[in-house]
Design a protein around this motif. Structure first.
Motif, PDB file in Angstrom:
ATOM      1  N   GLU A   1       0.852  -1.191   0.000  1.00 49.37           N
ATOM      2  CA  GLU A   1       0.000   0.000   0.000  1.00 49.37           C
ATOM      3  C   GLU A   1       0.888   1.240   0.000  1.00 49.37           C
ATOM      4  O   GLU A   1       1.807   1.363   0.810  1.00 49.37           O
ATOM      5  N   ILE A   2       0.576   2.159  -0.909  1.00 53.14           N
ATOM      6  CA  ILE A   2       1.322   3.410  -1.033  1.00 53.14           C
ATOM      7  C   ILE A   2       0.507   4.547  -0.432  1.00 53.14           C
ATOM      8  O   ILE A   2      -0.646   4.749  -0.792  1.00 53.14           O
ATOM      9  N   ASN A   3       1.106   5.279   0.496  1.00 51.09           N
ATOM     10  CA  ASN A   3       0.426   6.431   1.092  1.00 51.09           C
ATOM     11  C   ASN A   3       0.193   7.493   0.018  1.00 51.09           C
ATOM     12  O   ASN A   3       1.126   7.892  -0.688  1.00 51.09           O
ATOM     13  N   ARG A   4      -1.044   7.955  -0.114  1.00 50.11           N
ATOM     14  CA  ARG A   4      -1.384   8.897  -1.179  1.00 50.11           C
ATOM     15  C   ARG A   4      -0.692  10.250  -1.028  1.00 50.11           C
ATOM     16  O   ARG A   4      -0.585  11.011  -1.993  1.00 50.11           O
ATOM     17  N   LYS A   5      -0.195  10.539   0.154  1.00 52.91           N
ATOM     18  CA  LYS A   5       0.524  11.804   0.330  1.00 52.91           C
ATOM     19  C   LYS A   5       1.794  11.842  -0.521  1.00 52.91           C
ATOM     20  O   LYS A   5       2.337  12.926  -0.781  1.00 52.91           O
ATOM     21  N   LEU A   6       2.246  10.668  -0.973  1.00 51.87           N
ATOM     22  CA  LEU A   6       3.465  10.602  -1.779  1.00 51.87           C
ATOM     23  C   LEU A   6       3.246  11.045  -3.215  1.00 51.87           C
ATOM     24  O   LEU A   6       4.211  11.292  -3.939  1.00 51.87           O
ATOM     25  N   TYR A   7       1.975  11.145  -3.639  1.00 51.99           N
ATOM     26  CA  TYR A   7       1.734  11.542  -5.031  1.00 51.99           C
ATOM     27  C   TYR A   7       0.481  12.394  -5.231  1.00 51.99           C
ATOM     28  O   TYR A   7       0.139  12.737  -6.364  1.00 51.99           O
ATOM     29  N   MET A   8      -0.181  12.768  -4.132  1.00 54.94           N
ATOM     30  CA  MET A   8      -1.360  13.625  -4.235  1.00 54.94           C
ATOM     31  C   MET A   8      -1.185  14.862  -3.356  1.00 54.94           C
ATOM     32  O   MET A   8      -0.757  14.757  -2.207  1.00 54.94           O
ATOM     33  N   ASP A   9      -1.507  16.011  -3.922  1.00 54.46           N
ATOM     34  CA  ASP A   9      -1.482  17.274  -3.188  1.00 54.46           C
ATOM     35  C   ASP A   9      -2.853  17.926  -3.286  1.00 54.46           C
ATOM     36  O   ASP A   9      -3.342  18.186  -4.387  1.00 54.46           O
ATOM     37  N   ASN A  10      -3.486  18.167  -2.122  1.00 55.33           N
ATOM     38  CA  ASN A  10      -4.830  18.749  -2.095  1.00 55.33           C
ATOM     39  C   ASN A  10      -5.798  17.947  -2.980  1.00 55.33           C
ATOM     40  O   ASN A  10      -6.567  18.513  -3.766  1.00 55.33           O
ATOM     41  N   ASN A  11      -5.701  16.617  -2.863  1.00 55.56           N
ATOM     42  CA  ASN A  11      -6.572  15.681  -3.590  1.00 55.56           C
ATOM     43  C   ASN A  11      -6.346  15.688  -5.104  1.00 55.56           C
ATOM     44  O   ASN A  11      -7.179  15.175  -5.854  1.00 55.56           O
ATOM     45  N   LYS A  12      -5.243  16.271  -5.537  1.00 56.14           N
ATOM     46  CA  LYS A  12      -4.907  16.267  -6.958  1.00 56.14           C
ATOM     47  C   LYS A  12      -3.679  15.393  -7.187  1.00 56.14           C
ATOM     48  O   LYS A  12      -2.704  15.473  -6.437  1.00 56.14           O
ATOM     49  N   ILE A  13      -3.738  14.593  -8.241  1.00 54.09           N
ATOM     50  CA  ILE A  13      -2.649  13.668  -8.542  1.00 54.09           C
ATOM     51  C   ILE A  13      -1.501  14.407  -9.220  1.00 54.09           C
ATOM     52  O   ILE A  13      -1.701  15.161 -10.167  1.00 54.09           O
ATOM     53  N   ASP A  14      -0.307  14.186  -8.727  1.00 54.76           N
ATOM     54  CA  ASP A  14       0.907  14.737  -9.329  1.00 54.76           C
ATOM     55  C   ASP A  14       1.491  13.652 -10.244  1.00 54.76           C
ATOM     56  O   ASP A  14       2.037  12.652  -9.763  1.00 54.76           O
ATOM     57  N   SER A  15       1.382  13.846 -11.536  1.00 46.89           N
ATOM     58  CA  SER A  15       1.783  12.813 -12.496  1.00 46.89           C
ATOM     59  C   SER A  15       3.275  12.493 -12.412  1.00 46.89           C
ATOM     60  O   SER A  15       3.680  11.338 -12.621  1.00 46.89           O
ATOM     61  N   ASN A  16       4.097  13.478 -12.108  1.00 46.39           N
ATOM     62  CA  ASN A  16       5.537  13.234 -11.993  1.00 46.39           C
ATOM     63  C   ASN A  16       5.858  12.343 -10.797  1.00 46.39           C
ATOM     64  O   ASN A  16       6.725  11.461 -10.875  1.00 46.39           O
ATOM     65  N   LYS A  17       5.129  12.550  -9.711  1.00 46.51           N
ATOM     66  CA  LYS A  17       5.328  11.707  -8.532  1.00 46.51           C
ATOM     67  C   LYS A  17       4.826  10.291  -8.790  1.00 46.51           C
ATOM     68  O   LYS A  17       5.411   9.316  -8.301  1.00 46.51           O
ATOM     69  N   VAL A  18       3.744  10.165  -9.549  1.00 44.57           N
ATOM     70  CA  VAL A  18       3.238   8.841  -9.924  1.00 44.57           C
ATOM     71  C   VAL A  18       4.283   8.102 -10.757  1.00 44.57           C
ATOM     72  O   VAL A  18       4.547   6.914 -10.541  1.00 44.57           O
ATOM     73  N   LYS A  19       4.897   8.795 -11.716  1.00 45.91           N
ATOM     74  CA  LYS A  19       5.934   8.183 -12.545  1.00 45.91           C
ATOM     75  C   LYS A  19       7.118   7.727 -11.698  1.00 45.91           C
ATOM     76  O   LYS A  19       7.711   6.673 -11.937  1.00 45.91           O
ATOM     77  N   HIS A  20       7.478   8.534 -10.708  1.00 46.27           N
ATOM     78  CA  HIS A  20       8.579   8.170  -9.814  1.00 46.27           C
ATOM     79  C   HIS A  20       8.241   6.885  -9.045  1.00 46.27           C
ATOM     80  O   HIS A  20       9.090   5.978  -8.924  1.00 46.27           O
ATOM     81  N   LEU A  21       7.012   6.802  -8.532  1.00 43.61           N
ATOM     82  CA  LEU A  21       6.606   5.614  -7.785  1.00 43.61           C
ATOM     83  C   LEU A  21       6.531   4.389  -8.692  1.00 43.61           C
ATOM     84  O   LEU A  21       6.838   3.275  -8.265  1.00 43.61           O
ATOM     85  N   ASN A  22       6.143   4.601  -9.932  1.00 43.16           N
ATOM     86  CA  ASN A  22       6.120   3.502 -10.889  1.00 43.16           C
ATOM     87  C   ASN A  22       7.532   2.951 -11.117  1.00 43.16           C
ATOM     88  O   ASN A  22       7.739   1.727 -11.153  1.00 43.16           O
ATOM     89  N   LYS A  23       8.503   3.835 -11.242  1.00 44.21           N
ATOM     90  CA  LYS A  23       9.899   3.395 -11.388  1.00 44.21           C
ATOM     91  C   LYS A  23      10.358   2.651 -10.136  1.00 44.21           C
ATOM     92  O   LYS A  23      11.100   1.660 -10.225  1.00 44.21           O
ATOM     93  N   LEU A  24       9.930   3.140  -8.986  1.00 44.61           N
ATOM     94  CA  LEU A  24      10.258   2.480  -7.725  1.00 44.61           C
ATOM     95  C   LEU A  24       9.735   1.055  -7.699  1.00 44.61           C
ATOM     96  O   LEU A  24      10.454   0.114  -7.329  1.00 44.61           O
ATOM     97  N   MET A  25       8.493   0.867  -8.139  1.00 40.08           N
ATOM     98  CA  MET A  25       7.899  -0.454  -8.142  1.00 40.08           C
ATOM     99  C   MET A  25       8.517  -1.353  -9.198  1.00 40.08           C
ATOM    100  O   MET A  25       8.706  -2.562  -8.978  1.00 40.08           O
ATOM    101  N   LYS A  26       8.858  -0.807 -10.352  1.00 39.20           N
ATOM    102  CA  LYS A  26       9.467  -1.619 -11.401  1.00 39.20           C
ATOM    103  C   LYS A  26      10.782  -2.230 -10.938  1.00 39.20           C
ATOM    104  O   LYS A  26      11.143  -3.336 -11.353  1.00 39.20           O
ATOM    105  N   ALA A  27      11.476  -1.530 -10.076  1.00 38.39           N
ATOM    106  CA  ALA A  27      12.782  -2.008  -9.609  1.00 38.39           C
ATOM    107  C   ALA A  27      12.679  -2.915  -8.388  1.00 38.39           C
ATOM    108  O   ALA A  27      13.681  -3.436  -7.913  1.00 38.39           O
ATOM    109  N   SER A  28      11.454  -3.137  -7.897  1.00 37.81           N
ATOM    110  CA  SER A  28      11.299  -3.810  -6.604  1.00 37.81           C
ATOM    111  C   SER A  28      10.960  -5.292  -6.681  1.00 37.81           C
ATOM    112  O   SER A  28      11.056  -5.999  -5.689  1.00 37.81           O
ATOM    113  N   ILE A  29      10.528  -5.775  -7.843  1.00 33.84           N
ATOM    114  CA  ILE A  29      10.006  -7.137  -7.917  1.00 33.84           C
ATOM    115  C   ILE A  29      11.053  -8.169  -7.524  1.00 33.84           C
ATOM    116  O   ILE A  29      12.171  -8.171  -8.031  1.00 33.84           O
TER     117      ILE A  29
END
Length: 253
Positions: A218-246
């Motif tokens: 589970e990913i805390n939404r504070k890591l990629y959402m600001d004021n209930n809006k999604i930050d696409s750059n932060k989402v991309k960063h988390l995606n890279k994080l997950m791709k490297a984690s398997i």
């Protein structure tokens, strides 16, 4: 309709991947026939695992995604004897987080037979096909969570970690837990085990079967959402994080 995404099982004939990504709470869709006592939009905004499909978009791994909102049908709840049924959060939600009547139960059987049950059959069939190929698999239960507890949350702790790892006593090996805890910690994230949410998707048939491992990330939404809006750059960063984690399953066999 239940969808699978990513690579088909046919593609897996060429790629040795034995990981199934389970993404049950990403959709905001409600079937047009479902009627509500009040507009469900606020509850959908509150409970959706926003951007989870993008964060856990990992090439070459099989995905199974539920295409409807959990507010309509929560496929991770038990069909019977579900503890959260008491607060209106069984597989067919009846109340909002603040206790308002969301919908009546007149279509509960329809939801069960036409959406909940077919989903679990699809999940079972996908697991069986993968087991026939690989002999053992890892299910990653993919979620995001609010930094602030919901009213109905059992755990009301307000200090929440960046990453929550959910485990089971019979289908999550300690080495698997330690791998992901160490991975995220080394990347600079705080990690909690079964806090604020616990457990991980494992169909009843496979409970206690060591060849089917499961862990919830589970990913805390504070890591990629600001004021209930999604930050696409932060989402991309988390995606890279997950791709490297398997973690290859053979390392924990």
């Amino acid at each position: 309709m239940i969808t699978t995404a990513g690579n088909s099982l046919g593609m897996l004939d060429c790629i040795n991947m034995n990981v199934l990504l389970h993404i049950p709470h990403s959709s905001t869709q409600i079937p047009s026939w479902q009627k509500y006592e009040i507009d469900p939009i606020d509850e959908i905004r509150l409970l959706t695992d926003w951007a989870s499909e993008e964060i856990f978009n990992l090439p070459y791994y099989e995905q199974i995604i539920f295409p409807y909102s959990r507010v309509f049908c929560d496929v991770e709840r038990f069909a019977s004897n579900e503890p959260m049924e008491e607060v209106g959060m069984g597989f067919s939600y009846t109340h909002t987080d603040d206790g308002k009547v969301l919908r009546l139960q007149d279509n509960k059987e329809k939801v069960y037979h036409e959406y909940y049950k077919p989903y679990h059959k699809k999940l079972h069939d996908t697991i069986e096909k993968m087991l026939n190929k690989f002999g053992e698999i890892l299910i990653i239960d993919c979620h995001t969570f609010s930094d602030k507890p919901f009213i109905r949350d059992i755990n009301q702790t307000t200090k929440r970690a960046d990453i929550c790892l959910g485990t089971t006593s019979l289908n999550t090996k300690d080495l698997l837990i330690q791998y992901y805890k160490n991975y995220f910690t080394k990347k600079g994230y705080s990690v909690a085990i079964n806090q604020p949410y616990s457990g991980s998707m494992i169909p009843l048939k496979y409970i206690g079967k060591g060849h089917v491992q499961t862990i919830m990330i589970e990913i805390n939404r504070k890591l990629y959402m600001d004021n209930n809006k999604i930050d696409s750059n932060k989402v991309k960063h988390l995606n890279k994080l997950m791709k490297a984690s398997i973690l290859p399953l053979e390392l924990i066999s």
